[in-house]
Design a protein around this motif. Structure first.
Motif, mmCIF file in Angstrom:
data_model
loop_
_atom_site.group_PDB
_atom_site.id
_atom_site.type_symbol
_atom_site.label_atom_id
_atom_site.label_comp_id
_atom_site.label_asym_id
_atom_site.label_seq_id
_atom_site.Cartn_x
_atom_site.Cartn_y
_atom_site.Cartn_z
ATOM 1 N N HIS A 211 0.833 -1.211 0.000
ATOM 2 C CA HIS A 211 0.000 0.000 0.000
ATOM 3 C C HIS A 211 0.872 1.267 0.000
ATOM 4 C CE1 HIS A 211 -3.566 2.375 0.583
ATOM 5 N NE2 HIS A 211 -3.084 2.913 1.706
ATOM 6 N N THR A 212 1.973 1.216 0.738
ATOM 7 C CA THR A 212 2.857 2.382 0.799
ATOM 8 C C THR A 212 3.448 2.692 -0.560
ATOM 9 O OG1 THR A 212 3.410 1.901 3.106
ATOM 10 C CG2 THR A 212 4.928 3.309 1.894
ATOM 11 N N HIS B 207 3.427 6.800 -5.090
ATOM 12 C CA HIS B 207 3.174 7.263 -6.453
ATOM 13 C C HIS B 207 2.033 8.273 -6.490
ATOM 14 C CE1 HIS B 207 6.059 4.491 -8.094
ATOM 15 N NE2 HIS B 207 5.411 3.407 -7.642
ATOM 16 N N GLN B 208 0.959 7.995 -5.724
ATOM 17 C CA GLN B 208 -0.182 8.918 -5.708
ATOM 18 C C GLN B 208 0.199 10.275 -5.101
ATOM 19 O OE1 GLN B 208 -3.641 7.141 -3.885
ATOM 20 N NE2 GLN B 208 -3.291 5.175 -4.907
ATOM 21 N N VAL B 209 0.974 10.240 -4.014
ATOM 22 C CA VAL B 209 1.374 11.497 -3.360
ATOM 23 C C VAL B 209 2.252 12.323 -4.276
ATOM 24 C CG1 VAL B 209 2.777 12.438 -1.488
ATOM 25 C CG2 VAL B 209 1.112 10.636 -1.010
ATOM 26 N N ALA B 210 3.155 11.673 -5.000
ATOM 27 C CA ALA B 210 4.025 12.406 -5.920
ATOM 28 C C ALA B 210 3.205 13.114 -6.989
ATOM 29 C CB ALA B 210 5.047 11.452 -6.543
ATOM 30 N N ASP B 211 2.218 12.377 -7.556
ATOM 31 C CA ASP B 211 1.368 12.984 -8.590
ATOM 32 C C ASP B 211 0.540 14.126 -8.016
ATOM 33 O OD1 ASP B 211 2.393 11.143 -10.347
ATOM 34 O OD2 ASP B 211 0.691 9.744 -10.164
ATOM 35 N N ARG B 212 -0.038 13.914 -6.820
ATOM 36 C CA ARG B 212 -0.885 14.942 -6.211
ATOM 37 C C ARG B 212 -0.061 16.176 -5.808
ATOM 38 N NH1 ARG B 212 -5.776 14.481 -3.832
ATOM 39 N NH2 ARG B 212 -6.032 12.895 -5.460
ATOM 40 N N THR B 213 1.154 15.954 -5.313
ATOM 41 C CA THR B 213 2.019 17.081 -4.938
ATOM 42 C C THR B 213 2.360 17.933 -6.145
ATOM 43 O OG1 THR B 213 2.976 15.790 -3.120
ATOM 44 C CG2 THR B 213 4.220 17.711 -3.880
ATOM 45 N N LYS B 214 2.636 17.288 -7.264
ATOM 46 C CA LYS B 214 2.939 18.020 -8.488
ATOM 47 C C LYS B 214 1.742 18.859 -8.919
ATOM 48 C CE LYS B 214 4.404 17.342 -13.280
ATOM 49 N NZ LYS B 214 4.748 16.334 -14.321
ATOM 50 N N ASP B 215 0.522 18.264 -8.858
ATOM 51 C CA ASP B 215 -0.686 19.001 -9.244
ATOM 52 C C ASP B 215 -0.926 20.189 -8.316
ATOM 53 O OD1 ASP B 215 -1.016 17.154 -11.233
ATOM 54 O OD2 ASP B 215 -2.504 15.948 -10.142
ATOM 55 N N LEU B 216 -0.742 19.963 -7.010
ATOM 56 C CA LEU B 216 -0.976 21.043 -6.050
ATOM 57 C C LEU B 216 0.014 22.180 -6.242
ATOM 58 C CD1 LEU B 216 -1.719 19.036 -2.769
ATOM 59 C CD2 LEU B 216 -3.334 20.368 -4.130
ATOM 60 N N GLN B 217 1.272 21.859 -6.522
ATOM 61 C CA GLN B 217 2.284 22.900 -6.722
ATOM 62 C C GLN B 217 1.974 23.726 -7.964
ATOM 63 O OE1 GLN B 217 4.695 23.702 -4.527
ATOM 64 N NE2 GLN B 217 4.972 25.487 -5.859
ATOM 65 N N GLU B 218 1.523 23.029 -9.024
ATOM 66 C CA GLU B 218 1.161 23.765 -10.242
ATOM 67 C C GLU B 218 -0.022 24.683 -9.982
ATOM 68 O OE1 GLU B 218 0.493 20.741 -13.123
ATOM 69 O OE2 GLU B 218 2.635 20.346 -13.487
ATOM 70 N N ALA B 219 -1.021 24.195 -9.223
ATOM 71 C CA ALA B 219 -2.177 25.029 -8.900
ATOM 72 C C ALA B 219 -1.773 26.205 -8.018
ATOM 73 C CB ALA B 219 -3.249 24.190 -8.201
ATOM 74 N N ARG B 220 -0.872 25.950 -7.098
ATOM 75 C CA ARG B 220 -0.404 27.028 -6.221
ATOM 76 C C ARG B 220 0.342 28.101 -7.030
ATOM 77 N NH1 ARG B 220 0.959 27.498 -0.747
ATOM 78 N NH2 ARG B 220 2.628 29.018 -0.361
ATOM 79 N N ASP B 221 1.174 27.650 -7.983
ATOM 80 C CA ASP B 221 1.902 28.608 -8.812
ATOM 81 C C ASP B 221 0.948 29.441 -9.656
ATOM 82 O OD1 ASP B 221 4.221 27.602 -7.753
ATOM 83 O OD2 ASP B 221 4.665 26.290 -9.461
ATOM 84 N N ARG B 222 -0.097 28.786 -10.201
ATOM 85 C CA ARG B 222 -1.069 29.547 -10.995
ATOM 86 C C ARG B 222 -1.813 30.562 -10.141
ATOM 87 N NH1 ARG B 222 -2.018 24.362 -13.217
ATOM 88 N NH2 ARG B 222 -3.886 24.127 -11.896
ATOM 89 N N ALA B 223 -2.200 30.158 -8.910
ATOM 90 C CA ALA B 223 -2.911 31.076 -8.013
ATOM 91 C C ALA B 223 -2.015 32.243 -7.604
ATOM 92 C CB ALA B 223 -3.394 30.325 -6.777
ATOM 93 N N GLU B 224 -0.731 31.945 -7.366
ATOM 94 C CA GLU B 224 0.218 32.998 -6.990
ATOM 95 C C GLU B 224 0.390 33.992 -8.126
ATOM 96 O OE1 GLU B 224 3.070 34.630 -4.216
ATOM 97 O OE2 GLU B 224 1.616 32.996 -3.993
ATOM 98 N N HIS B 225 0.518 33.470 -9.347
ATOM 99 C CA HIS B 225 0.684 34.345 -10.514
ATOM 100 C C HIS B 225 -0.567 35.199 -10.727
ATOM 101 C CE1 HIS B 225 2.141 35.647 -14.422
ATOM 102 N NE2 HIS B 225 0.982 35.288 -14.960
ATOM 103 N N LEU B 226 -1.736 34.593 -10.549
ATOM 104 C CA LEU B 226 -2.983 35.344 -10.716
ATOM 105 C C LEU B 226 -3.105 36.440 -9.663
ATOM 106 C CD1 LEU B 226 -5.708 35.690 -12.109
ATOM 107 C CD2 LEU B 226 -6.653 33.955 -10.568
#
Length: 616
Positions: free
Chosen positions: A374-375, A380-399
């Motif tokens: 399970h770990t 793998h799921q956390v890595a994908d989710r972290t990447k998505d969250l960072q991209e969303a955070r960068d877009r929100a910061e830029h906006l």
């Protein structure tokens, strides 16, 4: 089953011993404390019998201290007090005709020349060991030459300064020490000395820089701590208790701490009787909390020893059984779990005991294997989710940075609810496209928006290059400011450059073969800037400077840059301007206005240069 029974018996014995120990301390300490105070009561009754009689009240004023009867009884009380180190205070009291209590005899003597500062809520005992050293005691806590305390929520400080031989209260002069043998002091009202007259050694004063009134009196070395006839400062509950005990000829033993001027204490009271058996006074013995707590500490030590013995015997048995039957297998399981907890999911338990622990070991191995699988999936799921969250955070910061200035955005992210700042010196520019209404009426919305986007994008680029702050656009109007949100002395010149570059860029834009024109107005002065409201944030400006800049634009000539007199004075040394002309400005009346024409040297060679090297 046998292991469980042994464990249960051992645990029960340990619990029983612990309960008995706690009970011994709680009930035993109370019983021993009662016996301790009862012994003090017997002593108080003995004192009452020894000093009672018809001549008990002969000592009722300061002048009585020279009488032989008084001296003999004082010596007796002192012998009693000296023989029992637990006694903090030993004295007798009586009631006057008005039912108020006063001291008759005191068994404690002054060890050093002493100054008392008495208040109904606190007391200071100042012992003058020498002219260089004063020990100040409050609430049973001695201090060297100074003491700090709180009263009614305020802080106070008392200090003795040997070089001046003076006590200071909150840095204000309070008491002067004139001599030690005999003790003589000078208060703010009079000089005190150890005479037989009460007025000579007692004064009522107000503490410096306060409204607190205190009694100040002195005692000579060898005298009683209080002299006969002095009133006892106590509340009505104690006075009622004194009267009742004297009238009913009853004794009293406190069963809890009482709060006195010098700290917490317990007391015993025994009536003093005359020759006819009538109550005429009380003998009082006080034992302060540090003596009581020492007594209770000894009981606690005895109880702790009993608890240690009660727990140690079954404890040895528990350790022996647990170590052989339980701890060693459990320790093996624990080591496996620790390695797994550290991230090594390849570990497996090899325990073989033939009982429930082996079953637990097998179950744990299956669980570790499931966790390992399970770990791996979760990583793998956390890595994908972290990447998505960072991209969303960068877009929100830029906006957010596209909507608000960076310093303002940072303050909003810190949860600052209301952001409003005043800037004493800022420049404001308004620009409008000439003929925009008729232009937009003849074109599709897409063409209009495309034209405006091209213009305003260039304006945004210019504001960034010049270190200015775009405020907003409304229709075809463009508003930009300098000198905020970070103040700068160069903002008038940057705004002037911005206006000239805007005019130049608009003039080369052709639509239907005709060049566009813009009308620009500029003014400078104090403004209010901030972000208000709770939705759709915008950094905006308010104030007369903003209104005047808007009027400069609306009253200007098509294709020109109209500036106010104030702004002209700020830029005239580096920019060419037309002659002053009188303009009727709405809401302002007639004003001197100028037309900004172009650059003077050296700015003409580098129109977008910022003298201080960057943003405002």
């Amino acid at each position: 089953m046998r292991k469980r029974i042994l464990l249960l018996i051992t645990a029960s014995l340990a619990l029983l011993f612990a309960v008995l120990t706690v009970s011994l301390y709680r009930f035993g300490s109370r019983w021993f404390l009662r016996q301790y105070l009862e012994q003090k009561l017997v002593l108080a009754q003995s004192v009452s019998s020894a000093i009672g009689g018809d001549d008990f009240l002969v000592a009722g004023s300061y002048s009585d201290i020279d009488k032989e009867e008084y001296k003999s009884r004082i010596n007796y009380l002192r012998q009693v007090a000296d023989a029992d180190p637990d006694i903090t205070y030993l004295y007798t009291l009586a009631l006057d005709e008005d039912g108020e209590s006063y001291y008759v005899h005191d068994g404690m003597r002054v060890k050093h020349p002493t100054i008392w500062v008495e208040h109904e809520a606190f007391s200071m005992v100042i012992e003058m060991w020498s002219l260089e050293r004063a020990r100040i005691t409050m609430f049973q806590e001695p201090n060297e030459n100074e003491v700090s305390f709180n009263h009614l929520g305020k802080s106070y400080h008392m200090e003795y300064r040997p070089d001046a031989r003076r006590f200071y209260f909150n840095d204000a002069p309070f008491i002067d020490v004139l001599s030690l043998n005999p003790l003589r002091i000078r208060t703010r009202q009079k000089e005190l000395k150890p005479a037989l007259e009460e007025e000579a050694r007692l004064s009522t004063e107000r503490l410096p820089q306060t409204t607190i009134e205190v009694d100040i009196y002195i005692g000579q070395q060898g005298e009683s701590t209080v002299l006969p006839g002095e009133a006892i400062i106590d509340d009505e509950d104690f006075l009622d208790l004194y009267r009742e005990l004297i009238e009913e000829r009853e004794t009293y033993v406190s069963d809890e701490y009482l709060d006195g001027n010098y700290g917490l204490y317990m007391t015993v009271l025994a009536p003093v009787l005359d020759a006819s058996g009538n109550g005429i006074g009380l003998t009082v013995i006080e034992v302060y909390d540090h003596r009581i707590e020492q007594f209770k500490f000894y009981i606690l030590v005895v109880s702790a020893v009993a608890a240690l013995l009660g727990i140690a015997v079954p404890g040895v048995l528990i350790v022996w059984i647990l170590n052989r039957q339980v701890l060693q297998p459990v320790r093996s399981l624990y080591e496996t779990v620790s390695l797994v907890e550290a991230g090594d999911y390849s570990q497996r338990s090899a325990l073989k005991t033939g009982d429930e622990l082996e079953s637990l070991s097998d179950g744990m191995n299956h669980m570790i294997e499931a966790i390992e699988n399970h770990t791996r999936d979760l990583e793998h799921q956390v890595a994908d989710r972290t990447k998505d969250l960072q991209e969303a955070r960068d877009r929100a910061e830029h906006l957010l940075l596209n909507i608000l200035p960076e310093p303002i955005a940072e303050r909003l992210k810190q949860n600052e609810e209301l952001i409003v700042d005043r800037f004493e010196d800022a420049s404001v520019l308004f620009a409008d496209i000439v003929g925009f209404t008729s232009f937009s009426a003849q074109r599709s919305p897409d063409e209009v928006v495309d034209m405006l986007n091209g213009l305003f994008s260039r304006f945004d680029q210019l504001s960034d290059e010049l270190g200015l702050e775009k405020i907003k656009t409304i229709g075809d109007a463009y508003m930009v400011a300098g000198g905020l949100p970070v103040p700068s002395a160069e903002h008038p010149h940057r705004i002037a450059k911005m206006a000239l570059e805007m005019k130049k860029y608009v003039s080369i834009q052709l639509h239907d073969g005709k060049a566009l024109q813009t009308r620009i107005g500029i003014h400078c002065g104090p403004v209010i800037a901030g972000v208000i409201g709770t939705r759709k944030f915008i950094y905006d400006l308010w104030g007369d400077t903003v209104n005047t800049a808007s009027r400069m634009e609306s009253s200007g000539v098509d294709g020109s840059i109209q500036i106010s007199e104030v702004f002209y004075q700020r830029i005239k040394d580096r920019f060419e301007c037309g002659p002053a002309r009188q303009v009727n400005v709405k809401g302002k009346g007639m004003m001197n206005c100028y037309e900004l024409l172009g650059y003077k040297e050296p700015d003409a060679g580098n129109p977008t240069d910022t003298p201080d090297g960057g943003h405002n």
